[in-house]
Design an enzyme around this catalytic site. Structure first.
Site, PDB file in Angstrom:
ATOM      1  N   CYS A 246      58.406  59.607  24.172  1.00  0.00           N
ATOM      2  CA  CYS A 246      58.485  61.046  24.332  1.00  0.00           C
ATOM      3  C   CYS A 246      58.763  60.764  26.042  1.00  0.00           C
ATOM      4  O   CYS A 246      59.537  61.785  26.472  1.00  0.00           O
ATOM      5  CB  CYS A 246      57.240  60.749  24.420  1.00  0.00           C
ATOM      6  SG  CYS A 246      56.114  61.403  22.493  1.00  0.00           S
TER       7      CYS A 246
ATOM      8  N   CYS B  48      51.327  64.694  23.351  1.00  0.00           N
ATOM      9  CA  CYS B  48      53.116  63.598  23.640  1.00  0.00           C
ATOM     10  C   CYS B  48      53.895  63.596  25.351  1.00  0.00           C
ATOM     11  O   CYS B  48      54.165  63.036  25.586  1.00  0.00           O
ATOM     12  CB  CYS B  48      53.694  64.172  23.403  1.00  0.00           C
ATOM     13  SG  CYS B  48      53.400  66.037  24.281  1.00  0.00           S
TER      14      CYS B  48
HETATM   15  S1  SF4 Z   1      57.704  62.763  19.078  1.00  0.00           S
HETATM   16 FE1  SF4 Z   1      58.571  61.007  20.710  1.00  0.00          FE
HETATM   17  S2  SF4 Z   1      58.162  59.280  19.848  1.00  0.00           S
HETATM   18 FE2  SF4 Z   1      58.296  60.574  17.954  1.00  0.00          FE
HETATM   19  S3  SF4 Z   1      60.674  60.785  17.672  1.00  0.00           S
HETATM   20 FE3  SF4 Z   1      59.261  63.278  19.426  1.00  0.00          FE
HETATM   21  S4  SF4 Z   1      59.969  62.169  21.429  1.00  0.00           S
HETATM   22 FE4  SF4 Z   1      59.785  59.992  20.310  1.00  0.00          FE
END
Ligand code: SF4
Length: 258
Positions: A138, A248
């Site tokens: 994230c 997030c």
């Molecule tokens: S929610 Fe966060 S951890 Fe999951 S794919 Fe999207 S950016 Fe990556």
């Protein structure tokens, strides 16, 4: 819309934008007092037409609940910058829904934010960081691109609602973004809306629903980190379901989660 007292208060806030830091907690308190009891459209008119908060963008996930805020904004200022984080991990349905909503509402300033290619090469070459370090994933796919984009703005509009979680239960309409040293303002115009209010608004305006909602996804984020919700589960139970993570890290979305 503004009486003399309100005009003076707006002037004080504008003066602070011009001289920086952009906003202080005292400004946020003043704004919350100014708009106590005002309806959502009045807040958006003041922010988007009277520009009481300077340059403003809305951060949208184009998720399950996004369309209400976007419709409200489109009624006031369809050229409002709409920031969408394209993490590279979205459901294809979300991308198609984004384009459908933008066209349907007549939004003219969609800005698609993507991760820095050097960050991806250095920290997520395989594209699997979500599976062993979701916070790190994230960070490079959401937090950094959004921070960079928001540096151009004085304030951001979110769609967070108090009913969504205990951490959002007591949020005010206006608050200073504590992650931003320059004092950017966060505006939560839907904070007192209930789920029934959203549903009624969608029905009244015949707004399109995200196609995955009917497929068991009441909260929609990236594909690897979102699963269907079972009967009786919290509506966000499908987000990062196998970890303790439940946000997030940006806390700026339109409430649908990104
Ligand atoms: S929610 Fe966060 S951890 Fe999951 S794919 Fe999207 S950016 Fe990556």
């Amino acid at each position: 819309m503004a009486d003399l007292g309100l005009s003076r208060a707006i002037g004080r806030v504008r003066d602070r934008i011009d001289t920086g830091p952009r906003f202080t907690d005292a400004d946020a308190i003043r704004l919350n007092r100014m708009f106590r009891g005002a309806d959502t459209s009045a807040v958006l008119e003041a922010v988007l037409k009277d520009r009481i908060a300077g340059e403003v963008a809305v951060v949208s996930s184009f998720g399950a609940e996004s369309v209400v805020l976007l419709h409200l904004i489109a009624q006031v200022a369809p050229d409002t910058p709409v920031l969408f984080l394209d993490t590279g991990k979205h459901f294809p349905e979300t991308l198609a829904y984004r384009d459908e909503v933008v066209a349907r509402l007549g939004l003219t300033n969609l800005q698609i934010l993507t991760p820095d290619s050097a960050d991806l090469a250095a920290r997520d070459e395989t594209g699997l960081r979500w599976s062993y370090d979701p916070d790190g994933c994230c960070e490079i796919r959401k937090v950094r691109p959004l921070e960079k984009a928001l540096s151009r703005f004085d304030a951001s509009i979110t769609g967070r609602k108090a009913f969504q979680s205990s951490t959002r239960a007591n949020l005010p309409r206006f608050e200073v973004d504590t992650s931003d040293a320059l004092g950017r303002l966060k505006i939560n115009p839907l904070i007192d809306w209930q789920a029934a209010d959203l549903a009624a608004y969608v029905a009244k305006h015949d707004l399109p629903a995200h196609p995955l909602v009917a497929d068991g996804y009441p909260s929609i984020g990236c594909m690897p980190c979102t699963r269907r919700v079972q009967a009786g589960e919290d509506y966000r139970a499908g987000r990062w379901a196998d970890s303790e993570k439940d946000e997030c890290g940006i806390h700026l979305t339109d409430g649908g989660g990104i």
